[in-house]
Motif scaffolding. Structure first.
Motif, mmCIF file in Angstrom:
data_model
loop_
_atom_site.group_PDB
_atom_site.id
_atom_site.type_symbol
_atom_site.label_atom_id
_atom_site.label_comp_id
_atom_site.label_asym_id
_atom_site.label_seq_id
_atom_site.Cartn_x
_atom_site.Cartn_y
_atom_site.Cartn_z
ATOM 1 N N GLY A 289 -11.386 -3.797 6.693
ATOM 2 C CA GLY A 289 -11.677 -3.776 5.263
ATOM 3 C C GLY A 289 -10.432 -3.965 4.415
ATOM 4 O O GLY A 289 -10.436 -4.746 3.457
ATOM 5 N N LEU A 290 -9.359 -3.265 4.768
ATOM 6 C CA LEU A 290 -8.114 -3.399 4.006
ATOM 7 C C LEU A 290 -7.530 -4.806 4.154
ATOM 8 O O LEU A 290 -7.065 -5.399 3.173
ATOM 9 N N LEU A 291 -7.564 -5.355 5.365
ATOM 10 C CA LEU A 291 -7.041 -6.712 5.555
ATOM 11 C C LEU A 291 -7.869 -7.741 4.788
ATOM 12 O O LEU A 291 -7.317 -8.681 4.214
ATOM 13 N N ARG B 170 2.961 -0.273 -5.880
ATOM 14 C CA ARG B 170 2.131 -0.023 -4.706
ATOM 15 C C ARG B 170 0.740 0.422 -5.123
ATOM 16 O O ARG B 170 0.566 1.125 -6.110
ATOM 17 N N VAL B 171 -0.246 0.009 -4.335
ATOM 18 C CA VAL B 171 -1.635 0.386 -4.545
ATOM 19 C C VAL B 171 -1.915 1.633 -3.708
ATOM 20 O O VAL B 171 -1.624 1.660 -2.516
ATOM 21 N N VAL B 172 -2.471 2.647 -4.331
ATOM 22 C CA VAL B 172 -2.785 3.898 -3.639
ATOM 23 C C VAL B 172 -4.026 3.712 -2.775
ATOM 24 O O VAL B 172 -5.029 3.153 -3.220
ATOM 25 N N TYR B 173 -3.939 4.208 -1.537
ATOM 26 C CA TYR B 173 -5.111 4.282 -0.654
ATOM 27 C C TYR B 173 -5.364 5.754 -0.376
ATOM 28 O O TYR B 173 -4.459 6.482 0.043
ATOM 29 N N ILE C 152 -6.045 1.389 -7.171
ATOM 30 C CA ILE C 152 -6.477 2.482 -6.302
ATOM 31 C C ILE C 152 -7.578 1.938 -5.394
ATOM 32 O O ILE C 152 -8.520 1.296 -5.867
ATOM 33 N N ILE C 153 -7.440 2.207 -4.101
ATOM 34 C CA ILE C 153 -8.489 1.886 -3.128
ATOM 35 C C ILE C 153 -8.977 3.212 -2.564
ATOM 36 O O ILE C 153 -8.171 4.017 -2.086
ATOM 37 N N LEU C 154 -10.285 3.428 -2.628
ATOM 38 C CA LEU C 154 -10.854 4.690 -2.155
ATOM 39 C C LEU C 154 -11.861 4.463 -1.037
ATOM 40 O O LEU C 154 -12.604 3.481 -1.053
ATOM 41 N N ALA C 155 -11.873 5.408 -0.108
ATOM 42 C CA ALA C 155 -12.860 5.407 0.970
ATOM 43 C C ALA C 155 -13.260 6.849 1.236
ATOM 44 O O ALA C 155 -12.430 7.753 1.104
ATOM 45 N N PRO C 156 -14.512 7.075 1.600
ATOM 46 C CA PRO C 156 -14.929 8.439 1.933
ATOM 47 C C PRO C 156 -14.309 8.864 3.267
ATOM 48 O O PRO C 156 -14.264 8.075 4.210
ATOM 49 N N GLN C 157 -13.818 10.088 3.313
ATOM 50 C CA GLN C 157 -13.171 10.601 4.521
ATOM 51 C C GLN C 157 -14.168 10.666 5.677
ATOM 52 O O GLN C 157 -15.315 11.046 5.502
ATOM 53 N N GLN C 158 -13.726 10.274 6.844
ATOM 54 C CA GLN C 158 -14.490 10.337 8.089
ATOM 55 C C GLN C 158 -15.753 9.476 8.084
ATOM 56 O O GLN C 158 -16.656 9.703 8.880
ATOM 57 N N LEU D 241 0.808 -1.222 0.000
ATOM 58 C CA LEU D 241 0.000 0.000 0.000
ATOM 59 C C LEU D 241 0.839 1.269 0.000
ATOM 60 O O LEU D 241 1.953 1.297 0.525
ATOM 61 N N TYR D 242 0.255 2.311 -0.565
ATOM 62 C CA TYR D 242 0.832 3.657 -0.546
ATOM 63 C C TYR D 242 -0.270 4.618 -0.120
ATOM 64 O O TYR D 242 -1.252 4.800 -0.838
ATOM 65 N N PHE D 243 -0.144 5.185 1.073
ATOM 66 C CA PHE D 243 -1.136 6.120 1.601
ATOM 67 C C PHE D 243 -0.812 7.532 1.140
ATOM 68 O O PHE D 243 0.284 8.029 1.398
ATOM 69 N N ASP D 244 -1.761 8.178 0.486
ATOM 70 C CA ASP D 244 -1.536 9.561 0.064
ATOM 71 C C ASP D 244 -1.786 10.503 1.242
ATOM 72 O O ASP D 244 -2.118 10.075 2.350
#
Length: 122
Positions: free
Chosen positions: A96-98, A53-56, A80-86, A6-9
């Motif tokens: 979820g990531l695991l 790396r996959v972007v999160y 790319i893995i996306l999630a809504p903030q907060q 993973l790569y966290f932006d």
């Protein structure tokens, strides 16, 4: 089949989540680790591809658009893995990531846009 790295932006930087993933033996690099603050989303996605790396990210709009642009131009990305903030707690994101990492390989993620919500039990 190799495990997802993973790569966290900048948007997704959460030290508790990063630590929990590392404690779970997940290979995670953040923009801080890579000294890549202030690079554009496109530059982040290209760098992530170079590093396999996959972007999160929580930056849903920009990364959805970039995904479509890359696909239209025939440019590969590592995923790319996306999630809504907060929206999700650290625990929900971790689970979820695991779950995603247990079900998909790095090869499965190439050119994929995944919403973390698909891997979070509601």
């Amino acid at each position: 089949m190799s495990q997802i790295h993973l790569y966290f932006d900048e948007d997704a930087l959460q030290s508790a989540l990063v630590s929990a993933l590392k404690n779970s033996k997940v290979d995670v690099v953040t923009v801080a680790d890579a000294a890549r603050f202030s690079f554009s989303d496109e530059e982040q996605l290209i760098w992530a591809k170079e590093q396999s790396r996959v972007v999160y990210s929580f930056n849903m709009g920009d990364f959805q658009n970039l995904h479509h642009v890359f696909i239209a131009k025939g440019i590969e990305h590592s995923g790319i893995i996306l999630a809504p903030q907060q929206r999700y707690s650290i625990g929900e994101q971790l689970r979820g990531l695991l779950k995603l990492i247990s079900q998909k390989s790095a090869e499965d993620m190439v050119n994929q846009l995944i919403f973390l919500s698909a891997y979070i039990k509601v």
